[in-house]
Design a protein around this motif. Structure first.
Motif, PDB file in Angstrom:
ATOM      1  N   THR A 148       0.806  -0.699   0.016  1.00  0.00           N
ATOM      2  CA  THR A 148      -0.591  -0.241   0.245  1.00  0.00           C
ATOM      3  C   THR A 148       0.687   1.614   0.084  1.00  0.00           C
ATOM      4  O   THR A 148       2.411   0.625   0.055  1.00  0.00           O
ATOM      5  CB  THR A 148      -0.688  -0.162   1.332  1.00  0.00           C
ATOM      6  OG1 THR A 148      -1.920   1.351   0.697  1.00  0.00           O
ATOM      7  CG2 THR A 148      -0.414   0.353   2.510  1.00  0.00           C
ATOM      8  N   THR A 149       0.462   2.376  -0.597  1.00  0.00           N
ATOM      9  CA  THR A 149       1.129   3.842  -0.224  1.00  0.00           C
ATOM     10  C   THR A 149       0.855   5.077   0.391  1.00  0.00           C
ATOM     11  O   THR A 149      -0.236   4.632   1.581  1.00  0.00           O
ATOM     12  CB  THR A 149       1.166   4.061  -1.789  1.00  0.00           C
ATOM     13  OG1 THR A 149      -0.235   4.406  -2.136  1.00  0.00           O
ATOM     14  CG2 THR A 149       2.134   3.163  -2.684  1.00  0.00           C
ATOM     15  N   LEU A 150       1.545   6.151   0.965  1.00  0.00           N
ATOM     16  CA  LEU A 150       1.540   6.508   2.358  1.00  0.00           C
ATOM     17  C   LEU A 150       0.039   7.451   1.456  1.00  0.00           C
ATOM     18  O   LEU A 150       0.173   7.672  -0.144  1.00  0.00           O
ATOM     19  CB  LEU A 150       1.868   7.680   2.143  1.00  0.00           C
ATOM     20  CG  LEU A 150       3.273   6.637   3.227  1.00  0.00           C
ATOM     21  CD1 LEU A 150       5.011   7.731   3.221  1.00  0.00           C
ATOM     22  CD2 LEU A 150       2.323   6.547   4.898  1.00  0.00           C
ATOM     23  N   ALA A 164       9.186  12.392  10.661  1.00  0.00           N
ATOM     24  CA  ALA A 164       9.942  11.113  12.191  1.00  0.00           C
ATOM     25  C   ALA A 164       8.946  10.805  12.981  1.00  0.00           C
ATOM     26  O   ALA A 164       8.782  10.024  13.681  1.00  0.00           O
ATOM     27  CB  ALA A 164      11.274  11.427  11.604  1.00  0.00           C
ATOM     28  N   ALA A 165       8.695  11.953  13.996  1.00  0.00           N
ATOM     29  CA  ALA A 165       7.655  11.713  14.791  1.00  0.00           C
ATOM     30  C   ALA A 165       6.476  11.458  15.182  1.00  0.00           C
ATOM     31  O   ALA A 165       5.777  11.353  16.126  1.00  0.00           O
ATOM     32  CB  ALA A 165       8.210  12.785  15.575  1.00  0.00           C
ATOM     33  N   GLY A 166       6.111  11.004  13.328  1.00  0.00           N
ATOM     34  CA  GLY A 166       4.799  11.034  13.397  1.00  0.00           C
ATOM     35  C   GLY A 166       4.063   9.673  13.847  1.00  0.00           C
ATOM     36  O   GLY A 166       5.008   8.766  13.956  1.00  0.00           O
ATOM     37  N   THR A 167       3.010   9.470  14.854  1.00  0.00           N
ATOM     38  CA  THR A 167       2.923   8.621  14.908  1.00  0.00           C
ATOM     39  C   THR A 167       1.344   7.495  14.585  1.00  0.00           C
ATOM     40  O   THR A 167       0.514   7.139  14.699  1.00  0.00           O
ATOM     41  CB  THR A 167       1.804   9.028  16.730  1.00  0.00           C
ATOM     42  OG1 THR A 167       1.411   9.834  16.429  1.00  0.00           O
ATOM     43  CG2 THR A 167       3.351   9.294  17.464  1.00  0.00           C
ATOM     44  N   ILE A 168       0.586   8.485  13.184  1.00  0.00           N
ATOM     45  CA  ILE A 168      -0.114   8.050  12.662  1.00  0.00           C
ATOM     46  C   ILE A 168       0.541   7.963  11.672  1.00  0.00           C
ATOM     47  O   ILE A 168       1.421   8.385  10.736  1.00  0.00           O
ATOM     48  CB  ILE A 168      -1.022   9.025  12.608  1.00  0.00           C
ATOM     49  CG1 ILE A 168      -1.519   8.959  14.342  1.00  0.00           C
ATOM     50  CG2 ILE A 168      -2.264   8.826  11.363  1.00  0.00           C
ATOM     51  CD1 ILE A 168      -2.615   9.938  14.587  1.00  0.00           C
ATOM     52  N   ILE A 169       0.222   6.784  10.573  1.00  0.00           N
ATOM     53  CA  ILE A 169       0.781   6.336   8.878  1.00  0.00           C
ATOM     54  C   ILE A 169      -0.148   5.735   8.611  1.00  0.00           C
ATOM     55  O   ILE A 169      -1.306   5.391   7.931  1.00  0.00           O
ATOM     56  CB  ILE A 169       1.094   5.462   9.093  1.00  0.00           C
ATOM     57  CG1 ILE A 169       2.480   5.892  10.088  1.00  0.00           C
ATOM     58  CG2 ILE A 169       1.673   5.087   7.523  1.00  0.00           C
ATOM     59  CD1 ILE A 169       3.846   4.575   9.552  1.00  0.00           C
ATOM     60  N   PRO A 170      -1.040   7.501   7.357  1.00  0.00           N
ATOM     61  CA  PRO A 170      -2.122   7.013   6.987  1.00  0.00           C
ATOM     62  C   PRO A 170      -2.060   6.585   5.621  1.00  0.00           C
ATOM     63  O   PRO A 170      -0.539   6.934   5.059  1.00  0.00           O
ATOM     64  CB  PRO A 170      -2.398   8.942   6.134  1.00  0.00           C
ATOM     65  CG  PRO A 170      -1.536   9.599   6.054  1.00  0.00           C
ATOM     66  CD  PRO A 170      -0.568   8.651   7.070  1.00  0.00           C
TER      67      PRO A 170
END
Lengths: 199, 109
Positions: free
Chosen positions: A179-181, A187-193
């Motif tokens: 799948t793709t973003l 880098a500090a993100g906690t949610i990856i859509p």
């Protein structure tokens, strides 16, 4: 190779029979034997029908009725309860399940079904035979499963042997592996859509 | 323990899918192979069996090797005791109907 009569024949009691064979031209084929024509491989199929039970060996093959005329045979492996088929012979010469030319053994692909195959003995697919689990057009869905058990008493007692010109195929449900973003992620993100979260 | 052969398309668990192979006639081996003759052998030279008063609908054999594709192959059931072919049991196919097989790979079934 099975040769079907034009009509069933009732044999006589207390009478000895032999199977005879010939070719119209010499040097066209040979038949398996135990050491001579007196031990040629052969069998007769009766008209007595019955469902297989534990310990039974099974043969699937096309039926030849005349020149260039064969009726193929397909058996659907619809078991959902465990029956331990096969006589437990470890010899590849006497398999528990033989699939020969014109014969197909196929596991169906109904939804939400746990298919089961348990065999004490070898499974041999000979030239022209087919063992299949679903097809490209009818794949085993994610809601279903097939559990195939070779009930060995010792390591490598039994297995599945696909001989030259035999066919084995299995099709499971297509899965999306990547799948793709949908947007950048720090880098500090906690949610990856992502585009898809399902397989 | 029985040996069953598929007799119709259908479910594995159905009794109408399978028929019993006669145990007295069953002979299986890969020990050796013998060229098929061009005439029916004397019944005295073939292994005989006494199945009793049963009803049968066909003959199975195992081809070890197809070495040519010329002509035909015939099989029949022969009454060894009465010295006569059993009527309605001869089936003839083309050699081209015989599946590709060799004694190297033992894929004839």
């Amino acid at each position: 190779m099975f040769f079907k009569f034009s009509a069933p024949v009732t044999l006589l009691g207390a009478t000895a029979y032999v199977v005879r064979f010939k070719t119209s031209s010499s040097s066209q084929c040979s038949i398996f034997t135990g050491g001579g024509l007196s031990t040629a491989t052969r069998f007769l199929r009766t008209t007595t029908t019955q469902a297989p039970v534990a310990g039974d060996d099974r043969f699937i093959m096309g039926e030849w009725t005349a020149a260039a005329t064969m009726t193929t045979r397909a058996v659907t492996a619809d078991d959902t309860i465990t029956i331990d088929y096969g006589s437990a012979s470890t010899s590849l010469v006497t398999p528990a399940l033989s699939i020969s030319n014109g014969g197909t053994y196929e596991v169906p692909t109904s939804a939400s079904t746990a298919y089961i195959q348990k065999i004490s003995g070898n499974v041999v697919v000979y030239s022209g035979g087919t063992l299949k689990v679903g097809s490209s057009g009818s794949r085993m869905p994610s809601t279903s499963s097939l559990t195939w058990t070779m009930d060995c008493a010792s390591n490598v007692d039994f297995g599945i042997r696909i001989k030259a010109y035999g066919t084995f195929s299995a099709y499971g449900e297509s899965k999306q592996r990547i799948t793709t973003l949908t947007s950048n992620v720090s880098a500090a993100g906690t949610i990856i859509p992502v585009t898809s979260t399902t397989g | 323990m029985a040996r069953l052969m598929c007799v119709a398309n259908g479910n594995n668990t159905s009794s109408s899918t399978w028929a019993v192979i006669d145990s007295t006639s069953y002979s299986e081996s890969e020990t050796a192979n013998t060229a098929m003759p061009t005439s029916y052998s004397s019944s005295a030279s073939l292994g005989n069996f006494t199945p009793g008063a049963i009803t049968v609908d066909g003959i199975g054999i195992r081809i070890a090797a197809r070495t040519g594709t010329t002509g035909t192959l015939s099989v029949e059931l022969y009454n060894h005791t009465g010295a006569a072919s059993v009527a309605g049991t001869e089936v003839t196919v083309n050699m081209t109907d015989v599946v590709h097989c060799s004694t190297t790979n033992l894929e004839g079934g």
